[in-house]
Design an enzyme around this catalytic site. Sequence first.
Site, PDB file in Angstrom:
ATOM      1  N   ASP A  19     -10.881   3.162   4.796  1.00  0.00           N
ATOM      2  CA  ASP A  19     -11.278   1.751   4.718  1.00  0.00           C
ATOM      3  C   ASP A  19     -12.788   1.573   4.875  1.00  0.00           C
ATOM      4  O   ASP A  19     -13.306   0.476   4.699  1.00  0.00           O
ATOM      5  CB  ASP A  19     -10.581   0.944   5.832  1.00  0.00           C
ATOM      6  CG  ASP A  19      -9.393   0.161   5.317  1.00  0.00           C
ATOM      7  OD1 ASP A  19      -9.316  -0.068   4.095  1.00  0.00           O
ATOM      8  OD2 ASP A  19      -8.536  -0.225   6.138  1.00  0.00           O
TER       9      ASP A  19
ATOM     10  N   LYS B 103       0.838  -1.211   0.000  1.00  0.00           N
ATOM     11  CA  LYS B 103       0.000   0.000   0.000  1.00  0.00           C
ATOM     12  C   LYS B 103       0.871   1.259   0.000  1.00  0.00           C
ATOM     13  O   LYS B 103       0.620   2.215  -0.752  1.00  0.00           O
ATOM     14  CB  LYS B 103      -0.939  -0.002   1.221  1.00  0.00           C
ATOM     15  CG  LYS B 103      -2.054  -1.023   1.086  1.00  0.00           C
ATOM     16  CD  LYS B 103      -2.789  -1.274   2.395  1.00  0.00           C
ATOM     17  CE  LYS B 103      -3.772  -2.430   2.232  1.00  0.00           C
ATOM     18  NZ  LYS B 103      -4.415  -2.845   3.479  1.00  0.00           N
TER      19      LYS B 103
ATOM     20  N   GLN C  80      -4.061  -1.449   9.736  1.00  0.00           N
ATOM     21  CA  GLN C  80      -4.106  -2.774   9.112  1.00  0.00           C
ATOM     22  C   GLN C  80      -4.806  -3.780  10.025  1.00  0.00           C
ATOM     23  O   GLN C  80      -4.491  -3.900  11.201  1.00  0.00           O
ATOM     24  CB  GLN C  80      -2.678  -3.238   8.783  1.00  0.00           C
ATOM     25  CG  GLN C  80      -2.618  -4.546   8.025  1.00  0.00           C
ATOM     26  CD  GLN C  80      -3.291  -4.492   6.653  1.00  0.00           C
ATOM     27  OE1 GLN C  80      -3.166  -3.522   5.912  1.00  0.00           O
ATOM     28  NE2 GLN C  80      -4.026  -5.537   6.312  1.00  0.00           N
TER      29      GLN C  80
END
Length: 299
Positions: A119, A52, A96
């Site tokens: 997200d 990422k 994460q």
Amino acid sequence: MTLIDGKKISTQLFSEIHQEVENLNTGGNLQPGLAVVIIGDDPASRIYVNSKVKRANELGIHSFKYELPKTASQDEVLKLIQELNVRADVNGILVQSPPPPGIDEQLINQTINPIKDVDCFNPYNVGKMAIGDETGFLPCTPAGIIVLLKRYSISTEGKHAVILGRSNIVGKPMALLLSSKRVNSTVTICHSRTTNLRKILLDADIIVAAIGKPNFVTADMVKNDVIIIDVGINRIPDPDAKKGYKLVGDVDFAGVSPKASFITPVPGGVGPMTIAMLMYNAVKGCCIQNNVKLPKSLI
Ligand code: NDP
């Protein structure tokens, strides 16, 4: 059978997103910033985080990587998020998943400022998605799947879409997007307690498999011309492979693909789209926070 090439579509998206980043730069002297937080030393999470960060840098998005030890306390994690929440150079925050045991993931999601929640895990953005309010963020994997369907001109209207899996990351948001007024599918969600799974799958026009069980969906479970979206990423031992394993999806690709009209491979299907949508969300976050025109909707 048409192979849905997520790598190819994500490459197109990266080029479009790069253009958006350049426009922000020349038009408003703005550079989107993405903060990526990893807690602990899970090897798979590290690979995801590094890819990422690398992609963000390639697109001209400023990345900030924070590595916290697996012994980090809940308070330390929340304090970092609170700092990132108010920083003007950080437009998106990603922690994460999954965090190590002892860290409350829901509390993390609730603490991330909704306007930086790239997200789409904060309940505020999940709620916006549920009511069809497009001013929030969309979750990366399900939104990436909708983009794939759209870019392959696959008709979804009135189709019976069966989703295998009800996780907050994939299954549930996938159901919301597929049943939204943009997509108009009729949705069935299946999970580990579903009975008559085979019967339900045999009625599906579209199957989205997200259960994490290698080669679970076999040819006898699907009808002819089915559209298969395979989200699963499973490692299985392979003595011939350099690393000693290979990646397979939740669908038995060799058996099912001859019956399918469209199918995503693993790897190279849904995976690359997830990261593309994350980059898109970082750019969207920058636009929201600086009050400039949002990038073109991809779905
Ligand atoms: P979770 O483990 O959070 O959820 C799995 C879901 O599958 C659960 O709802 C579970 O049901 C259901 N399930 C498990 N076994 C069965 C079964 N035999 N029949 C029907 N349903 C079953 O997984 P995720 O959603 O996070 O991920 C799913 C897969 O997708 C994984 O392989 C993951 O690696 C991959 N993934 C890929 C991404 C990408 O970018 N390509 C992104 C995210 C995930 P129940 O709720 O009853 O337990």
